[in-house]
Design an enzyme around this catalytic site. Sequence first.
Site, PDB file in Angstrom:
ATOM      1  N   LEU A   5       0.834  -1.211   0.000  1.00 20.45           N
ATOM      2  CA  LEU A   5       0.000   0.000   0.000  1.00 20.45           C
ATOM      3  C   LEU A   5       0.864   1.254   0.000  1.00 20.45           C
ATOM      4  O   LEU A   5       2.006   1.240   0.449  1.00 20.45           O
ATOM      5  CB  LEU A   5      -0.965   0.006   1.185  1.00 20.45           C
ATOM      6  CG  LEU A   5      -0.425   0.088   2.624  1.00 20.45           C
ATOM      7  CD1 LEU A   5       0.076   1.462   3.006  1.00 20.45           C
ATOM      8  CD2 LEU A   5      -1.513  -0.333   3.586  1.00 20.45           C
ATOM      9  N   ARG A   6       0.281   2.317  -0.560  1.00 19.90           N
ATOM     10  CA  ARG A   6       0.952   3.625  -0.554  1.00 19.90           C
ATOM     11  C   ARG A   6       0.249   4.515   0.457  1.00 19.90           C
ATOM     12  O   ARG A   6      -0.985   4.556   0.477  1.00 19.90           O
ATOM     13  CB  ARG A   6       0.867   4.280  -1.930  1.00 19.90           C
ATOM     14  CG  ARG A   6       1.509   3.494  -3.039  1.00 19.90           C
ATOM     15  CD  ARG A   6       0.999   3.951  -4.388  1.00 19.90           C
ATOM     16  NE  ARG A   6      -0.435   3.691  -4.525  1.00 19.90           N
ATOM     17  CZ  ARG A   6      -1.182   4.082  -5.553  1.00 19.90           C
ATOM     18  NH1 ARG A   6      -0.661   4.760  -6.540  1.00 19.90           N
ATOM     19  NH2 ARG A   6      -2.478   3.810  -5.607  1.00 19.90           N
ATOM     20  N   GLU A   7       1.002   5.213   1.277  1.00 15.43           N
ATOM     21  CA  GLU A   7       0.371   6.163   2.184  1.00 15.43           C
ATOM     22  C   GLU A   7      -0.337   7.213   1.331  1.00 15.43           C
ATOM     23  O   GLU A   7       0.160   7.613   0.287  1.00 15.43           O
ATOM     24  CB  GLU A   7       1.426   6.810   3.087  1.00 15.43           C
ATOM     25  CG  GLU A   7       1.935   5.817   4.101  1.00 15.43           C
ATOM     26  CD  GLU A   7       3.107   6.338   4.922  1.00 15.43           C
ATOM     27  OE1 GLU A   7       3.273   7.557   5.026  1.00 15.43           O
ATOM     28  OE2 GLU A   7       3.854   5.501   5.453  1.00 15.43           O
ATOM     29  N   ASN A  16      10.410  -2.451  -4.167  1.00 14.18           N
ATOM     30  CA  ASN A  16      10.826  -1.118  -3.723  1.00 14.18           C
ATOM     31  C   ASN A  16      12.142  -0.695  -4.364  1.00 14.18           C
ATOM     32  O   ASN A  16      12.322   0.475  -4.716  1.00 14.18           O
ATOM     33  CB  ASN A  16      10.930  -1.070  -2.192  1.00 14.18           C
ATOM     34  CG  ASN A  16       9.575  -0.771  -1.574  1.00 14.18           C
ATOM     35  OD1 ASN A  16       8.606  -0.522  -2.291  1.00 14.18           O
ATOM     36  ND2 ASN A  16       9.498  -0.781  -0.259  1.00 14.18           N
ATOM     37  N   CYS A  42       9.785   3.757   3.634  1.00 13.71           N
ATOM     38  CA  CYS A  42      10.148   2.431   3.100  1.00 13.71           C
ATOM     39  C   CYS A  42      11.380   2.412   2.193  1.00 13.71           C
ATOM     40  O   CYS A  42      12.277   1.601   2.410  1.00 13.71           O
ATOM     41  CB  CYS A  42       8.962   1.853   2.346  1.00 13.71           C
ATOM     42  SG  CYS A  42       7.600   1.417   3.447  1.00 13.71           S
ATOM     43  N   ARG A  53       8.983  10.388   7.794  1.00 12.77           N
ATOM     44  CA  ARG A  53      10.144   9.500   7.832  1.00 12.77           C
ATOM     45  C   ARG A  53      10.961   9.639   6.546  1.00 12.77           C
ATOM     46  O   ARG A  53      10.443   9.496   5.461  1.00 12.77           O
ATOM     47  CB  ARG A  53       9.685   8.046   8.051  1.00 12.77           C
ATOM     48  CG  ARG A  53       9.202   7.817   9.474  1.00 12.77           C
ATOM     49  CD  ARG A  53       8.693   6.414   9.693  1.00 12.77           C
ATOM     50  NE  ARG A  53       7.364   6.213   9.128  1.00 12.77           N
ATOM     51  CZ  ARG A  53       6.657   5.085   9.282  1.00 12.77           C
ATOM     52  NH1 ARG A  53       7.153   4.080   9.962  1.00 12.77           N
ATOM     53  NH2 ARG A  53       5.457   4.970   8.750  1.00 12.77           N
TER      54      ARG A  53
HETATM   55  N1  LIG Z   1       4.057   2.779   5.684  1.00 11.89           N
HETATM   56  C1  LIG Z   1       3.977   2.234   4.486  1.00 11.89           C
HETATM   57  O1  LIG Z   1       3.604   2.874   3.508  1.00 11.89           O
HETATM   58  C2  LIG Z   1       4.344   0.785   4.297  1.00 11.89           C
HETATM   59  C3  LIG Z   1       4.025   0.153   3.087  1.00 11.89           C
HETATM   60  C4  LIG Z   1       4.372  -1.181   2.920  1.00 11.89           C
HETATM   61  C5  LIG Z   1       5.056  -1.859   3.910  1.00 11.89           C
HETATM   62  N2  LIG Z   1       5.368  -1.213   5.074  1.00 11.89           N
HETATM   63  C6  LIG Z   1       6.067  -1.971   6.104  1.00 11.89           C
HETATM   64  O2  LIG Z   1       5.128  -2.289   7.125  1.00 11.89           O
HETATM   65  C7  LIG Z   1       5.741  -2.262   8.414  1.00 11.89           C
HETATM   66  C8  LIG Z   1       5.001  -1.305   9.330  1.00 11.89           C
HETATM   67  O3  LIG Z   1       5.135  -0.004   8.798  1.00 11.89           O
HETATM   68  P1  LIG Z   1       4.227   1.207   9.299  1.00 11.89           P
HETATM   69  O4  LIG Z   1       4.522   2.353   8.406  1.00 11.89           O
HETATM   70  O5  LIG Z   1       2.832   0.753   9.472  1.00 11.89           O
HETATM   71  O6  LIG Z   1       4.884   1.448  10.742  1.00 11.89           O
HETATM   72  P2  LIG Z   1       4.322   2.354  11.937  1.00 11.89           P
HETATM   73  O7  LIG Z   1       5.501   2.799  12.689  1.00 11.89           O
HETATM   74  O8  LIG Z   1       3.350   3.357  11.406  1.00 11.89           O
HETATM   75  O9  LIG Z   1       3.478   1.331  12.816  1.00 11.89           O
HETATM   76  C9  LIG Z   1       4.026   0.332  13.601  1.00 11.89           C
HETATM   77  C10 LIG Z   1       3.173   0.207  14.855  1.00 11.89           C
HETATM   78  O10 LIG Z   1       3.580  -0.944  15.583  1.00 11.89           O
HETATM   79  C11 LIG Z   1       3.462  -0.659  16.960  1.00 11.89           C
HETATM   80  N3  LIG Z   1       4.237  -1.666  17.699  1.00 11.89           N
HETATM   81  C12 LIG Z   1       5.578  -1.741  17.894  1.00 11.89           C
HETATM   82  N4  LIG Z   1       5.885  -2.834  18.612  1.00 11.89           N
HETATM   83  C13 LIG Z   1       4.724  -3.471  18.869  1.00 11.89           C
HETATM   84  C14 LIG Z   1       4.396  -4.670  19.556  1.00 11.89           C
HETATM   85  N5  LIG Z   1       5.332  -5.437  20.108  1.00 11.89           N
HETATM   86  N6  LIG Z   1       3.103  -5.006  19.655  1.00 11.89           N
HETATM   87  C15 LIG Z   1       2.139  -4.257  19.081  1.00 11.89           C
HETATM   88  N7  LIG Z   1       2.390  -3.117  18.405  1.00 11.89           N
HETATM   89  C16 LIG Z   1       3.673  -2.730  18.299  1.00 11.89           C
HETATM   90  C17 LIG Z   1       3.963   0.755  17.051  1.00 11.89           C
HETATM   91  O11 LIG Z   1       3.570   1.382  18.252  1.00 11.89           O
HETATM   92  C18 LIG Z   1       3.320   1.377  15.820  1.00 11.89           C
HETATM   93  O12 LIG Z   1       2.043   1.903  16.101  1.00 11.89           O
HETATM   94  C19 LIG Z   1       7.202  -1.895   8.154  1.00 11.89           C
HETATM   95  O13 LIG Z   1       7.949  -3.062   8.047  1.00 11.89           O
HETATM   96  C20 LIG Z   1       7.152  -1.198   6.822  1.00 11.89           C
HETATM   97  O14 LIG Z   1       8.358  -1.296   6.103  1.00 11.89           O
HETATM   98  C21 LIG Z   1       5.027   0.082   5.284  1.00 11.89           C
END
Ligand SMILES: NC(=O)c1ccc[n+]([C@@H]2O[C@H](COP(=O)([O-])OP(=O)(O)OC[C@H]3O[C@@H](n4cnc5c(N)ncnc54)[C@H](O)[C@@H]3O)[C@@H](O)[C@H]2O)c1
Length: 458
Positions: free
Chosen positions: A162-164, A235, A287, A354
């Site tokens: 997904l894309r933000e 990516n 990412c 980020r």
């Molecule tokens: N943001 C994007 O657009 C995107 C897209 C594709 C993939 N990803 C990947 O998805 C993953 C998550 O990214 P994100 O942007 O959602 O991160 P984020 O930082 O927005 O969210 C992560 C959440 O996990 C919580 N957390 C941490 N440890 C925890 C635990 N032990 N138990 C429960 N919750 C916990 C944090 O408090 C936070 O709210 C990453 O690996 C990222 O690379 C992100």
Amino acid sequence: MRVSVFGAGYVGLVTGAVLADLGHHVTLIEVSEEKIALINQRRSPIFEEGLESLLARSIDQGRLSITNDAESVVGSSEVIFIAVGTPPLPDGEADLRYVRQAALAIGRGMHGHPRQVIVNKATVPIGSANLVEVWVQDGYREVHGRAPSSEWYTVASNPEFLREGTAIFDTLYPDRIVLGADEAWAIDRLQELYRPILEQSFEPPPESPRPNGVTSVPVVVTDRISSEMIKYAANAFLATKISFANEIANISERVGADIVQVMRGIGLDQRIGGRFLNAGIGWGGSCFGKDMAALTVTAEEYGYQPRLLHATQDVNREQRLLVIKRLQEALKPVKGRRIAVWGVAFKPGTDDLRDAPSLTIIEELLRLGARVRVYDPIALDNLRRLRPDLEVEFADSAEDALDGADALILATEWPSFAEIPLATIADRLTRGIVIDGRNFWDPEAARQAGLQYRGIGR
Ligand SMILES: NC(=O)c1ccc[n+]([C@@H]2O[C@H](COP(=O)([O-])OP(=O)(O)OC[C@H]3O[C@@H](n4cnc5c(N)ncnc54)[C@H](O)[C@@H]3O)[C@@H](O)[C@H]2O)c1
């Protein structure tokens, strides 16, 4: 289906809310009390179009809840997603501490019924599914003094694309769903979970109507390692595409070509495709940088020098500072000048800072002794909260940022900036210098409005 999702961030929250809206029973597991409180008030802790109403509906209909008590809920879930952050460590490697915490909690809460699929949705280094397995066993062993039966669970990989900014749309209408698992029953379970999306059999929610022509979604079923690699490769390819556009922009500029025309000219070739070919100050976000770094580390661990990955990152690093060079050429010197910066989010449509290119630019401007006044429609609160070290002024509006400034740098191309007439920008800036880091404006129109305009690669 009963589903738990570790991490209510950009990925976990959207995935959880969408799955709940499709009829599943979802429990979000989150460690941040602040996020839990907001979500319980039906408010989204992140800015994502349409998410708040989706959340409210799913909570009100009793299909979505949130807790910090992982161990008491994970045991009854048929599918458990790990969607916690995997930020970069200083050497570029992914920090798996949150994944480990989640996996340990899953092990502690496991009791064998139902049989569970534990899914890495976070972007994790190649081979991490094995690690999660070990950590789940460790968690179970802590409580029971022995390993859990291997019959009770399996670990699968289901990377997220997904894309933000368009996260709900991307979750409902993805280009593909990738499922990596070693066991057929896990693939069957995940196909069942995603069936409404794969078959496009759901009633589209008001937040995100179905686009014309979407009748099904392809699924790629593969092994876990290939699935983990698909995410990094996707990516790396997208980041390389942007760095390629920037490389050609830098050459175009020297020979007198216009990069916007050049990229349109190549992008219409179906083998190339027009997206991710915008020249500018380069890629950023949560990412690309961290995933490029992690893939590079992995390659090097296996004795391979990934030259193309290094080049993609080098081009991007230099590209961010190109606008500063432009500014130096126009202002001579930058010290003591007032610079307006429009846009701090790493891209329009999100409040995420980020690895935002704007931050590199602001840091460099401050280092050079400029006074910086910033405006962003959504991300200023995050900037205040996350970067109190940056001594910048916060403007109330885009126009307000311009008053008394010598020059404007456009760092993020929020569509609302197009509503401000170029003549207004020219009037408000004392010297009328505009450095357009996203090739947002038409150069000719900008010059006609009296601006001293510089784009990238044109
Ligand atoms: N943001 C994007 O657009 C995107 C897209 C594709 C993939 N990803 C990947 O998805 C993953 C998550 O990214 P994100 O942007 O959602 O991160 P984020 O930082 O927005 O969210 C992560 C959440 O996990 C919580 N957390 C941490 N440890 C925890 C635990 N032990 N138990 C429960 N919750 C916990 C944090 O408090 C936070 O709210 C990453 O690996 C990222 O690379 C992100």
